[in-house]
Design an enzyme around this catalytic site. Structure first.
Site, PDB file in Angstrom:
ATOM      1  N   LEU A  68       0.868  -1.173   0.000  1.00 29.20           N
ATOM      2  CA  LEU A  68       0.000   0.000   0.000  1.00 29.20           C
ATOM      3  C   LEU A  68       0.905   1.224   0.000  1.00 29.20           C
ATOM      4  O   LEU A  68       1.987   1.193   0.593  1.00 29.20           O
ATOM      5  CB  LEU A  68      -0.902   0.034   1.242  1.00 29.20           C
ATOM      6  CG  LEU A  68      -1.983  -1.046   1.381  1.00 29.20           C
ATOM      7  CD1 LEU A  68      -2.708  -0.875   2.720  1.00 29.20           C
ATOM      8  CD2 LEU A  68      -2.975  -0.984   0.234  1.00 29.20           C
ATOM      9  N   ASP A  69       0.477   2.289  -0.660  1.00 27.38           N
ATOM     10  CA  ASP A  69       1.244   3.531  -0.625  1.00 27.38           C
ATOM     11  C   ASP A  69       1.371   4.022   0.820  1.00 27.38           C
ATOM     12  O   ASP A  69       0.541   3.696   1.675  1.00 27.38           O
ATOM     13  CB  ASP A  69       0.550   4.618  -1.448  1.00 27.38           C
ATOM     14  CG  ASP A  69       0.494   4.283  -2.928  1.00 27.38           C
ATOM     15  OD1 ASP A  69       1.289   3.440  -3.373  1.00 27.38           O
ATOM     16  OD2 ASP A  69      -0.349   4.874  -3.629  1.00 27.38           O
ATOM     17  N   LYS A  70       2.376   4.845   1.059  1.00 26.85           N
ATOM     18  CA  LYS A  70       2.620   5.377   2.399  1.00 26.85           C
ATOM     19  C   LYS A  70       1.355   5.979   3.008  1.00 26.85           C
ATOM     20  O   LYS A  70       1.004   5.698   4.155  1.00 26.85           O
ATOM     21  CB  LYS A  70       3.728   6.427   2.337  1.00 26.85           C
ATOM     22  CG  LYS A  70       3.972   7.134   3.667  1.00 26.85           C
ATOM     23  CD  LYS A  70       5.029   8.228   3.524  1.00 26.85           C
ATOM     24  CE  LYS A  70       5.216   8.977   4.838  1.00 26.85           C
ATOM     25  NZ  LYS A  70       6.213  10.075   4.726  1.00 26.85           N
TER      26      LYS A  70
END
Length: 321
Positions: free
Chosen positions: A138-140
């Protein structure tokens, strides 16, 4: 940390008919193909004294090659005592509800303090697995559910299921603009041609499909449920921006928030300062790699997204009165 790299060589006879990147892989086996490709695309390699940024450029034996680049030194990740919100765990898998702001993998600018560091502290055996068992990212600034494998069999099984699109991942998002109906975006995603940290819909990209349906409409925004078929980097963010419905709080792809007539100061400030892309992984399901049981998990929307939806709903009701 980086090392300066300076190399020069002549393209050998065995590179006849090869592309630039293929020839370099033969000439400089100490560097990975992906590293060489990055150097080509960043203009760090010259061919016959000229910068060539196309990896597919054809080369001829006898041509000179000069590399002047920086090589990032990747340090081995270390275990760190970072809190994890573990939704489920057994001998084979861990399901985690990741908060926004937590980077998944160490990298440039984020050498520690990541989910991977936390996982190594929680389960030292993960060090022996590719990506420490992390099956998908997942993106940050995206929150929500992720699955991690705890052994080689589980990692192989889950990654194969992911490629076969048998792992179900659903998200909720708040996007800009009013969408009249659900639909599907099928558009290839690859590296942006000029912004190297961005992804984009490009003809040479990898196939990518995102399905979406409308949960609720507001005056100038829409609450969506989305399901991924593929899992390209930044896929939902890129696809929504591609159809002109960028995510709230996503300056990289969504653009600046548009002024909303007759909105409250509270809503205007919230839209202007929303600290991240309004995207949450709400549902994850997969077949257990050992028991073959169907596993299904859900995660409630975090407080910041709930507050955003509530404020947009109040704005809609006030302007209907």
């Amino acid at each position: 940390m980086t090392n300066q790299v300076r190399e020069s060589a002549i393209i050998p006879d065995e590179a006849l008919g090869l592309r630039f990147d293929q020839a370099l892989a033969i000439m400089f086996p100490e560097y990975s193909r992906s590293q060489l490709k990055k150097w080509i695309q960043s203009g760090s390699i010259q061919l016959e004294g000229e910068v060539v940024t196309k990896p597919r450029e054809k080369v001829i034996p006898g041509m000179s090659v000069a590399i002047e680049a920086e090589l990032e030194i990747v340090e081995e990740p270390v275990a760190q005592p970072i809190d994890l919100n573990i939704v489920y765990e057994d001998d084979d898998v861990i399901v985690i509800d990741k908060p926004a702001g937590l980077v998944v993998h160490p990298g440039a600018g984020n050498t520690d303090g990541t989910l991977l560091n936390a996982l190594l502290h929680h389960c030292a055996e993960l060090e022996a697995l590719p990506r420490s068992g992390i099956v998908h990212r997942l993106d940050k600034e995206t929150s929500g559910l992720m699955v991690v494998a705890k052994n080689a069999n589980a990692y192989t099984s889950l990654t194969e299921d992911l490629k076969a699109r048998e792992v179900v991942r659903e998200y909720e998002a708040v996007v800009m603009g009013v969408m009249t109906a659900g639909g599907t975006v099928s558009a290839p995603i690859g590296r942006h041609p000029t912004k190297r940290t961005h992804m984009a819909v490009v003809p040479t990209g990898k196939e990518a499909t995102t399905h979406y349906r409308v949960i609720e409409r507001f005056r100038a925004h829409t609450h969506l449920r989305l399901r991924l078929e593929s899992g390209r980097t930044h896929q939902i963010r890129v696809h929504m921006a591609h159809i002109k419905h960028g995510l709230v709080g996503d300056p990289q792809y969504g653009g600046r928030p548009r002024p909303l007539a007759k909105s409250s100061d509270e809503l205007a400030a919230l839209l202007r300062r929303f600290p991240r892309q309004a995207l949450h992984a709400v549902h994850l399901s997969f077949v257990h790699p050992e028991t073959y049981e169907s596993m299904s998990f859900s995660s409630p929307l975090p407080d910041d997204v709930i507050t955003l939806i509530k404020t947009l709903r109040e704005d809609r009701e006030e302007n209907l009165a």
